[in-house]
Design a protein around this motif. Structure first.
Motif, PDB file in Angstrom:
ATOM      1  N   SER A 202      33.040  42.523  26.542  1.00  0.00           N
ATOM      2  CA  SER A 202      34.114  42.953  25.642  1.00  0.00           C
ATOM      3  C   SER A 202      35.461  43.049  26.344  1.00  0.00           C
ATOM      4  CB  SER A 202      33.765  44.309  25.021  1.00  0.00           C
ATOM      5  OG  SER A 202      32.621  44.221  24.214  1.00  0.00           O
ATOM      6  N   ALA A 203      35.458  43.384  27.626  1.00  0.00           N
ATOM      7  CA  ALA A 203      36.713  43.516  28.379  1.00  0.00           C
ATOM      8  C   ALA A 203      37.343  42.167  28.687  1.00  0.00           C
ATOM      9  CB  ALA A 203      36.464  44.281  29.682  1.00  0.00           C
ATOM     10  N   PHE A 204      36.590  41.066  28.467  1.00  0.00           N
ATOM     11  CA  PHE A 204      37.088  39.736  28.828  1.00  0.00           C
ATOM     12  C   PHE A 204      37.262  38.817  27.627  1.00  0.00           C
ATOM     13  CE2 PHE A 204      35.523  41.475  32.738  1.00  0.00           C
ATOM     14  CZ  PHE A 204      36.365  40.968  33.717  1.00  0.00           C
ATOM     15  N   VAL A 205      37.343  39.395  26.434  1.00  0.00           N
ATOM     16  CA  VAL A 205      37.506  38.580  25.230  1.00  0.00           C
ATOM     17  C   VAL A 205      38.830  38.894  24.556  1.00  0.00           C
ATOM     18  CG1 VAL A 205      36.230  40.262  23.829  1.00  0.00           C
ATOM     19  CG2 VAL A 205      36.457  37.913  23.028  1.00  0.00           C
ATOM     20  N   ASN A 206      39.496  37.841  24.090  1.00  0.00           N
ATOM     21  CA  ASN A 206      40.702  38.004  23.285  1.00  0.00           C
ATOM     22  C   ASN A 206      40.307  38.042  21.816  1.00  0.00           C
ATOM     23  OD1 ASN A 206      41.909  37.566  25.775  1.00  0.00           O
ATOM     24  ND2 ASN A 206      43.603  36.398  24.907  1.00  0.00           N
ATOM     25  N   ALA A 207      41.071  38.745  21.025  1.00  0.00           N
ATOM     26  CA  ALA A 207      40.797  38.797  19.588  1.00  0.00           C
ATOM     27  C   ALA A 207      41.037  37.419  18.977  1.00  0.00           C
ATOM     28  CB  ALA A 207      41.689  39.828  18.916  1.00  0.00           C
ATOM     29  N   SER A 208      40.149  37.011  18.077  1.00  0.00           N
ATOM     30  CA  SER A 208      40.287  35.715  17.417  1.00  0.00           C
ATOM     31  C   SER A 208      39.908  35.850  15.957  1.00  0.00           C
ATOM     32  CB  SER A 208      39.382  34.671  18.087  1.00  0.00           C
ATOM     33  OG  SER A 208      39.323  33.497  17.315  1.00  0.00           O
ATOM     34  N   MET A 249      38.152  35.538  32.972  1.00  0.00           N
ATOM     35  CA  MET A 249      37.424  35.758  34.225  1.00  0.00           C
ATOM     36  C   MET A 249      38.136  35.058  35.384  1.00  0.00           C
ATOM     37  SD  MET A 249      33.353  35.647  33.198  1.00  0.00           S
ATOM     38  CE  MET A 249      33.360  33.939  32.654  1.00  0.00           C
ATOM     39  N   VAL A 250      38.595  33.841  35.134  1.00  0.00           N
ATOM     40  CA  VAL A 250      39.323  33.092  36.169  1.00  0.00           C
ATOM     41  C   VAL A 250      40.607  33.816  36.557  1.00  0.00           C
ATOM     42  CG1 VAL A 250      40.624  30.973  36.622  1.00  0.00           C
ATOM     43  CG2 VAL A 250      38.356  30.847  35.574  1.00  0.00           C
ATOM     44  N   ALA A 251      41.315  34.350  35.566  1.00  0.00           N
ATOM     45  CA  ALA A 251      42.574  35.056  35.843  1.00  0.00           C
ATOM     46  C   ALA A 251      42.350  36.232  36.788  1.00  0.00           C
ATOM     47  CB  ALA A 251      43.194  35.544  34.538  1.00  0.00           C
ATOM     48  N   LEU A 252      41.262  36.959  36.582  1.00  0.00           N
ATOM     49  CA  LEU A 252      40.961  38.089  37.467  1.00  0.00           C
ATOM     50  C   LEU A 252      40.599  37.598  38.861  1.00  0.00           C
ATOM     51  CD1 LEU A 252      40.724  41.184  37.582  1.00  0.00           C
ATOM     52  CD2 LEU A 252      38.289  40.924  37.061  1.00  0.00           C
ATOM     53  N   LEU A 253      39.830  36.492  38.934  1.00  0.00           N
ATOM     54  CA  LEU A 253      39.467  35.941  40.240  1.00  0.00           C
ATOM     55  C   LEU A 253      40.698  35.441  41.000  1.00  0.00           C
ATOM     56  CD1 LEU A 253      36.161  33.974  39.494  1.00  0.00           C
ATOM     57  CD2 LEU A 253      36.431  36.214  40.568  1.00  0.00           C
ATOM     58  N   LEU A 254      41.689  34.963  40.275  1.00  0.00           N
ATOM     59  CA  LEU A 254      42.935  34.534  40.925  1.00  0.00           C
ATOM     60  C   LEU A 254      43.633  35.719  41.599  1.00  0.00           C
ATOM     61  CD1 LEU A 254      44.365  32.026  38.290  1.00  0.00           C
ATOM     62  CD2 LEU A 254      43.907  31.504  40.697  1.00  0.00           C
ATOM     63  N   GLN A 255      43.685  36.843  40.921  1.00  0.00           N
ATOM     64  CA  GLN A 255      44.306  38.035  41.508  1.00  0.00           C
ATOM     65  C   GLN A 255      43.508  38.529  42.712  1.00  0.00           C
ATOM     66  OE1 GLN A 255      47.300  39.234  40.630  1.00  0.00           O
ATOM     67  NE2 GLN A 255      47.357  37.504  39.217  1.00  0.00           N
ATOM     68  N   ILE A 256      42.196  38.418  42.624  1.00  0.00           N
ATOM     69  CA  ILE A 256      41.342  38.817  43.758  1.00  0.00           C
ATOM     70  C   ILE A 256      41.530  37.841  44.912  1.00  0.00           C
ATOM     71  CG2 ILE A 256      38.924  39.020  44.494  1.00  0.00           C
ATOM     72  CD1 ILE A 256      38.338  40.020  41.603  1.00  0.00           C
ATOM     73  N   GLY A 257      41.664  36.542  44.588  1.00  0.00           N
ATOM     74  CA  GLY A 257      41.899  35.535  45.625  1.00  0.00           C
ATOM     75  C   GLY A 257      43.220  35.715  46.341  1.00  0.00           C
ATOM     76  N   LYS A 258      44.211  36.267  45.642  1.00  0.00           N
ATOM     77  CA  LYS A 258      45.501  36.575  46.275  1.00  0.00           C
ATOM     78  C   LYS A 258      45.420  37.841  47.116  1.00  0.00           C
ATOM     79  CE  LYS A 258      48.084  34.635  42.355  1.00  0.00           C
ATOM     80  NZ  LYS A 258      48.962  34.967  41.195  1.00  0.00           N
ATOM     81  N   GLU A 259      44.246  38.522  47.038  1.00  0.00           N
ATOM     82  CA  GLU A 259      43.977  39.779  47.750  1.00  0.00           C
ATOM     83  C   GLU A 259      44.859  40.911  47.241  1.00  0.00           C
ATOM     84  OE1 GLU A 259      44.216  38.825  51.922  1.00  0.00           O
ATOM     85  OE2 GLU A 259      42.257  37.826  51.882  1.00  0.00           O
ATOM     86  N   ARG A 273      34.400  47.918  29.013  1.00  0.00           N
ATOM     87  CA  ARG A 273      34.290  47.178  27.747  1.00  0.00           C
ATOM     88  C   ARG A 273      35.609  47.218  26.973  1.00  0.00           C
ATOM     89  NH1 ARG A 273      28.326  49.288  25.603  1.00  0.00           N
ATOM     90  NH2 ARG A 273      27.198  48.822  27.539  1.00  0.00           N
ATOM     91  N   ASP A 274      36.701  47.249  27.702  1.00  0.00           N
ATOM     92  CA  ASP A 274      38.022  47.417  27.098  1.00  0.00           C
ATOM     93  C   ASP A 274      38.955  46.324  27.596  1.00  0.00           C
ATOM     94  OD1 ASP A 274      40.407  48.226  26.038  1.00  0.00           O
ATOM     95  OD2 ASP A 274      40.371  50.245  26.882  1.00  0.00           O
ATOM     96  N   ARG A 275      39.422  45.478  26.690  1.00  0.00           N
ATOM     97  CA  ARG A 275      40.323  44.376  27.056  1.00  0.00           C
ATOM     98  C   ARG A 275      41.629  44.894  27.663  1.00  0.00           C
ATOM     99  NH1 ARG A 275      43.125  41.225  28.767  1.00  0.00           N
ATOM    100  NH2 ARG A 275      43.691  39.116  28.069  1.00  0.00           N
ATOM    101  N   GLU A 277      41.948  47.212  29.744  1.00  0.00           N
ATOM    102  CA  GLU A 277      41.744  47.496  31.165  1.00  0.00           C
ATOM    103  C   GLU A 277      41.975  46.243  31.997  1.00  0.00           C
ATOM    104  OE1 GLU A 277      41.144  50.032  34.335  1.00  0.00           O
ATOM    105  OE2 GLU A 277      41.329  50.499  32.181  1.00  0.00           O
ATOM    106  N   LEU A 278      41.485  45.095  31.520  1.00  0.00           N
ATOM    107  CA  LEU A 278      41.724  43.836  32.233  1.00  0.00           C
ATOM    108  C   LEU A 278      43.205  43.495  32.250  1.00  0.00           C
ATOM    109  CD1 LEU A 278      40.735  41.198  33.583  1.00  0.00           C
ATOM    110  CD2 LEU A 278      40.496  40.243  31.283  1.00  0.00           C
ATOM    111  N   ALA A 279      43.912  43.790  31.152  1.00  0.00           N
ATOM    112  CA  ALA A 279      45.332  43.468  31.041  1.00  0.00           C
ATOM    113  C   ALA A 279      46.180  44.179  32.093  1.00  0.00           C
ATOM    114  CB  ALA A 279      45.829  43.796  29.641  1.00  0.00           C
ATOM    115  N   LYS A 280      45.647  45.251  32.683  1.00  0.00           N
ATOM    116  CA  LYS A 280      46.382  45.954  33.741  1.00  0.00           C
ATOM    117  C   LYS A 280      46.457  45.111  35.017  1.00  0.00           C
ATOM    118  CE  LYS A 280      44.832  50.544  32.201  1.00  0.00           C
ATOM    119  NZ  LYS A 280      44.020  51.739  32.579  1.00  0.00           N
ATOM    120  N   TYR A 281      45.536  44.163  35.147  1.00  0.00           N
ATOM    121  CA  TYR A 281      45.447  43.392  36.391  1.00  0.00           C
ATOM    122  C   TYR A 281      45.739  41.905  36.220  1.00  0.00           C
ATOM    123  CZ  TYR A 281      42.893  47.633  37.668  1.00  0.00           C
ATOM    124  OH  TYR A 281      42.533  48.940  37.877  1.00  0.00           O
TER     125      TYR A 281
END
Length: 327
Positions: A202-208, A249-259, A273-275, A277-281
């Motif tokens: 749920s934290a990784f889905v956009n509303a559609s 998921m890729v967007a979060l991995l990019l931020q992690i890859g930048k350390e 389970r909150d979108r 929360e992901l938007a903060k990063y």
């Protein structure tokens, strides 16, 4: 167009069935009068599988839409011209509703016809002749009636390409996201492992508006981060994916890859389970780096029915004599 006079592959009761009239009385459970049964003829239908590749750069995704054009719209237009059937009669369904700008090498779709074919090579050539050059039908095959491009899918494989160098290869610009930041593939691999397994995404889905009430619980079978020189290829296989789930998921991995954030942020965000929360990063990664590579099915769903033509993989043309002997 050549039709074969062979036994039908199946009787498609989903399209036409014998319907009984509803009991109009106020009481319930009464037996219906057999003299008032409304019978409709059962019509023979044949089901066909398409394997489609496309460059999604200039299209508004897969889902049917006339303007701006979508992949499904153009494929249906080619099918209606080739089969002489109406759109409503084809019942074209795609395995994945790829988004605007997303590419595919292994999109799968099915459609139905009231007639059989003796050979699929002619319709295959006709479809590719009608479609724009950035959409190609790679295969056409008959399938059993139980096959459904979307609901029969066992898993889907997506690749996301990242070009990680100061200057991007211009031949990759439409198919890879350019990251000027040096990415740490080791920590990205470590973080990707947290996605593997059965989770509520749920934290990784956009509303559609296209989804009614999507099931947020999906299973990720593998998530690999592969280094190929300047290219980083993220390969993810799952039972299914929610709207923009892979790009998030890729967007979060990019931020992690930048350390910028640690790998263990993944399970923490999943647990919320909150979108928001992901938007903060991170925001969604751009669509052009994403490609639907393959859709997997059980073998029994891909078996060829009896009395059907062979799968068409396209055909090569040959020259029987030299038209330009002195060239």
């Amino acid at each position: 167009m050549v039709y074969a006079a062979v036994a039908p592959l199946y009787l498609n009761a989903c399209l036409f069935s014998n319907n009984t009239s509803q009991n109009q009385g106020g009481g319930g459970g009464g037996a219906q009068d057999p003299n008032h049964l409304e019978k409709k003829p059962t019509v023979t239908a044949y089901k066909w599988r398409l394997l489609i590749a496309y460059d999604g750069t200039h299209f508004s995704g897969w889902q049917y839409q006339q303007s701006p054009p979508t992949i499904q719209c153009l494929v249906e237009n080619a099918l209606t011209r080739t089969t002489k059937l109406e759109r409503k009669d084809l019942h074209l369904v795609g395995a994945s509703r790829t988004d605007t700008g997303v590419h595919a090498w292994g999109q799968v779709a099915h459609f139905v016809t009231p007639f059989n074919y003796e050979s699929l090579e002619s319709i295959h050539a006709a479809l590719n002749g009608l479609l724009p050059s950035d959409i190609r039908v790679r295969e056409i095959s008959p399938v059993v009636p139980e096959f459904h491009a979307r609901f029969s899918a066992k898993s889907k494989i997506y690749h996301y390409k990242i070009y990680n160098d100061t200057v991007i290869d211009p031949f990759q610009r439409h198919y890879a996201y350019h990251s000027l930041y040096k990415l740490n593939a080791v920590v990205m691999r470590e973080a990707a492992k947290h996605f593997i397994g059965k989770h509520d995404f749920s934290a990784f889905v956009n509303a559609s508006h296209n989804d009614r009430v999507p099931d947020p619980v999906k299973t990720i079978f593998r998530f690999d981060v592969i280094e190929m020189g300047a290219l980083l290829q993220l390969e993810v296989e799952g039972s299914g994916f929610l709207y923009r789930q892979v790009r998030n998921m890729v967007a979060l991995l990019l931020q992690i890859g930048k350390e910028a954030i640690p790998p263990d942020i993944v399970p923490k965000i999943l647990a919320t389970r909150d979108r928001k929360e992901l938007a903060k990063y991170a925001l969604s990664a751009p669509p052009h780096g994403l490609c639907l590579v393959a859709v997997k099915y059980n073998k029994e769903h891909l078996g060829l029915p009896t009395g059907c033509p062979a799968t068409s993989f396209g055909r090569l043309r040959s020259v029987n004599y030299c038209k330009l002997p002195f060239y």
